[in-house]
Design a protein around this motif. Structure first.
Motif, PDB file in Angstrom:
ATOM      1  N   ARG A  44      31.754 -17.438  34.850  1.00  0.00           N
ATOM      2  CA  ARG A  44      31.693 -17.361  33.390  1.00  0.00           C
ATOM      3  C   ARG A  44      33.068 -17.166  32.750  1.00  0.00           C
ATOM      4  O   ARG A  44      33.222 -17.405  31.547  1.00  0.00           O
ATOM      5  N   CYS A  45      34.058 -16.719  33.503  1.00  0.00           N
ATOM      6  CA  CYS A  45      35.426 -16.653  32.961  1.00  0.00           C
ATOM      7  C   CYS A  45      36.087 -18.007  33.190  1.00  0.00           C
ATOM      8  O   CYS A  45      36.986 -18.163  34.030  1.00  0.00           O
ATOM      9  N   SER A  46      35.617 -18.981  32.461  1.00  0.00           N
ATOM     10  CA  SER A  46      36.095 -20.358  32.594  1.00  0.00           C
ATOM     11  C   SER A  46      36.244 -20.971  31.213  1.00  0.00           C
ATOM     12  O   SER A  46      35.416 -20.737  30.319  1.00  0.00           O
ATOM     13  N   ALA A  47      37.301 -21.752  31.059  1.00  0.00           N
ATOM     14  CA  ALA A  47      37.516 -22.529  29.845  1.00  0.00           C
ATOM     15  C   ALA A  47      37.477 -23.988  30.234  1.00  0.00           C
ATOM     16  O   ALA A  47      38.391 -24.487  30.907  1.00  0.00           O
ATOM     17  N   VAL A  48      36.421 -24.680  29.860  1.00  0.00           N
ATOM     18  CA  VAL A  48      36.186 -26.053  30.294  1.00  0.00           C
ATOM     19  C   VAL A  48      35.961 -26.912  29.061  1.00  0.00           C
ATOM     20  O   VAL A  48      35.039 -26.675  28.284  1.00  0.00           O
ATOM     21  N   GLY A  49      36.831 -27.913  28.877  1.00  0.00           N
ATOM     22  CA  GLY A  49      36.630 -28.790  27.727  1.00  0.00           C
ATOM     23  C   GLY A  49      37.903 -29.461  27.260  1.00  0.00           C
ATOM     24  O   GLY A  49      38.912 -29.499  27.968  1.00  0.00           O
ATOM     25  N   SER A  50      37.838 -29.966  26.065  1.00  0.00           N
ATOM     26  CA  SER A  50      38.989 -30.589  25.409  1.00  0.00           C
ATOM     27  C   SER A  50      40.014 -29.500  25.088  1.00  0.00           C
ATOM     28  O   SER A  50      39.702 -28.297  25.148  1.00  0.00           O
ATOM     29  N   PRO A  51      41.241 -29.883  24.715  1.00  0.00           N
ATOM     30  CA  PRO A  51      42.224 -28.860  24.344  1.00  0.00           C
ATOM     31  C   PRO A  51      41.733 -27.913  23.258  1.00  0.00           C
ATOM     32  O   PRO A  51      42.004 -26.710  23.317  1.00  0.00           O
ATOM     33  N   GLU A  52      41.001 -28.429  22.292  1.00  0.00           N
ATOM     34  CA  GLU A  52      40.495 -27.576  21.213  1.00  0.00           C
ATOM     35  C   GLU A  52      39.499 -26.544  21.752  1.00  0.00           C
ATOM     36  O   GLU A  52      39.541 -25.362  21.370  1.00  0.00           O
ATOM     37  N   THR A  53      38.613 -26.996  22.648  1.00  0.00           N
ATOM     38  CA  THR A  53      37.640 -26.084  23.242  1.00  0.00           C
ATOM     39  C   THR A  53      38.324 -25.037  24.102  1.00  0.00           C
ATOM     40  O   THR A  53      38.021 -23.839  24.025  1.00  0.00           O
ATOM     41  N   VAL A  54      39.259 -25.476  24.935  1.00  0.00           N
ATOM     42  CA  VAL A  54      39.980 -24.553  25.817  1.00  0.00           C
ATOM     43  C   VAL A  54      40.755 -23.532  25.001  1.00  0.00           C
ATOM     44  O   VAL A  54      40.771 -22.335  25.322  1.00  0.00           O
TER      45      VAL A  54
END
Length: 338
Positions: free
Chosen positions: A276-286
């Motif tokens: 759950r400590c994850s940032a997954v996505g486009s630059p805006e999402t991250v």
């Protein structure tokens, strides 16, 4: 600017070799250096078909020799597997070859199963002696002392930063007592993250090594041009953990379009909790996820792990993440100005 660093396991992807994985590691470290990342750490794991960094000190020498400015270190060396003197000599050698660039992160887990741990160190002491082993290791880095019969050569008198790594309150307490920097493995074990940071900061005792607490927090970051592509790349990470949980660790698998088709919901829910400590996505999402994560943890530094099947996609992810770091810095300045 909050520093961003890299944690690498030298992933061996399906059908490839350790040779290519290690070449990819050096190439990624060189890319990270160009992108302004602060550290490049490698982790010790054994008996794992998808990880090529088992001989961590050797790989660190390879990476340090192929880069110029980025700090290189272990994230970490699993000290119960080794004699403290051997680690002092290995890292003393690295620091002698690449002065001012070497970090020594220490963990108390074996980084493997118990049978492999016994094969690594026949007289297995286990994690209970970890604090004493850390203190013994520190002594080997002290200036030459004629009263100390056994000395690390190279090693004595060298300023090699020692970090305590952990995923529980134990490591936080030890790092605080010894006045050492602390790194938390929230990228796969987030449950105790906030409590561990609180314990570390409130119990910290200044030392000759560190005057104030310094906490680095690990997070998975898979960045791509779109959210959909990043989620697809992330399925390789999910599969990796699913196979490990089943006791069937294997080489890193290619991404799939729909992971729900092949795995039961209860297994995926368990893995989602671990990751759950994850940032997954486009630059805006991250950027949005990392801004919230930094605000919540008050981390002094982030260490990014980005295990992606395709090497070029992995490099692209690190490029986008470096851009996110710049955007976060601008965002912080704007907040201060307001």
């Amino acid at each position: 600017m909050i520093p961003f660093s890299i944690l690498d396991l030298s992933p061996i992807v399906e059908g490839d070799t350790a040779t290519q994985a290690l070449r990819n590691t050096l190439n990624l470290a060189q890319h990270a250096e160009r992108m302004g990342y602060n550290r490049y750490w490698l982790a010790e794991h054994h008996n794992m078909p998808g990880i090529a960094s088992a001989a961590t000190s050797v790989v660190l020498g390879y990476v340090a020799g192929g880069t110029n400015t980025i700090r290189v270190g272990s994230g970490g060396v699993m000290l119960p597997n080794h004699s403290p003197l051997v680690i002092a000599e290995q890292f003393g050698t690295l620091e002698s070859l690449y002065p001012g660039r070497i970090d020594l992160g220490l963990g108390r887990a074996p980084g493997s199963d118990q049978a492999t741990a016994r094969a690594l160190r026949r007289n297995l002491t286990g994690p209970d002696t970890f604090p004493q082993d850390v203190i013994e290791l520190q002594r080997y880095f002290q200036p030459d002392d004629s009263n100390q019969f056994v000395q690390a050569v190279p090693g004595n008198g060298l300023n090699i930063p020692i970090w305590i790594l952990g995923s529980s309150l134990f490591g936080a307490q030890l790092a605080a007592i010894l006045g050492l920097p602390y790194a938390f493995a929230s990228h796969f074990a987030p449950a105790e993250l906030l409590r561990a940071l609180q314990v570390y900061r409130t119990q910290f005792k200044p030392s000759e090594h560190l005057k104030e607490p310094y906490a680095m927090v690990a997070v998975n970051v898979i960045a791509a041009d779109t959210d959909e592509e990043a989620q697809r790349l992330f399925t390789s990470v999910q599969q990796q953990f699913l196979y490990i949980r089943r006791g069937k660790a294997r080489q890193m698998q290619p991404p799939v379009n729909n992971i729900e088709e092949n795995w039961p919901d209860y297994e995926l829910a368990n893995i989602d909790s671990m990751l759950r400590c994850s940032a997954v996505g486009s630059p805006e999402t991250v950027q949005s996820v990392l801004a919230s994560f930094i605000s919540q943890t008050k981390a002094d530094e982030l260490i990014i792990t980005a295990p992606i099947y395709d090497h070029e996609a992995r490099k692209h992810s690190l490029t986008l993440t470096a851009q996110v770091r710049e955007a976060l810095t601008s965002q912080q300045f704007e907040s201060v100005a307001v």
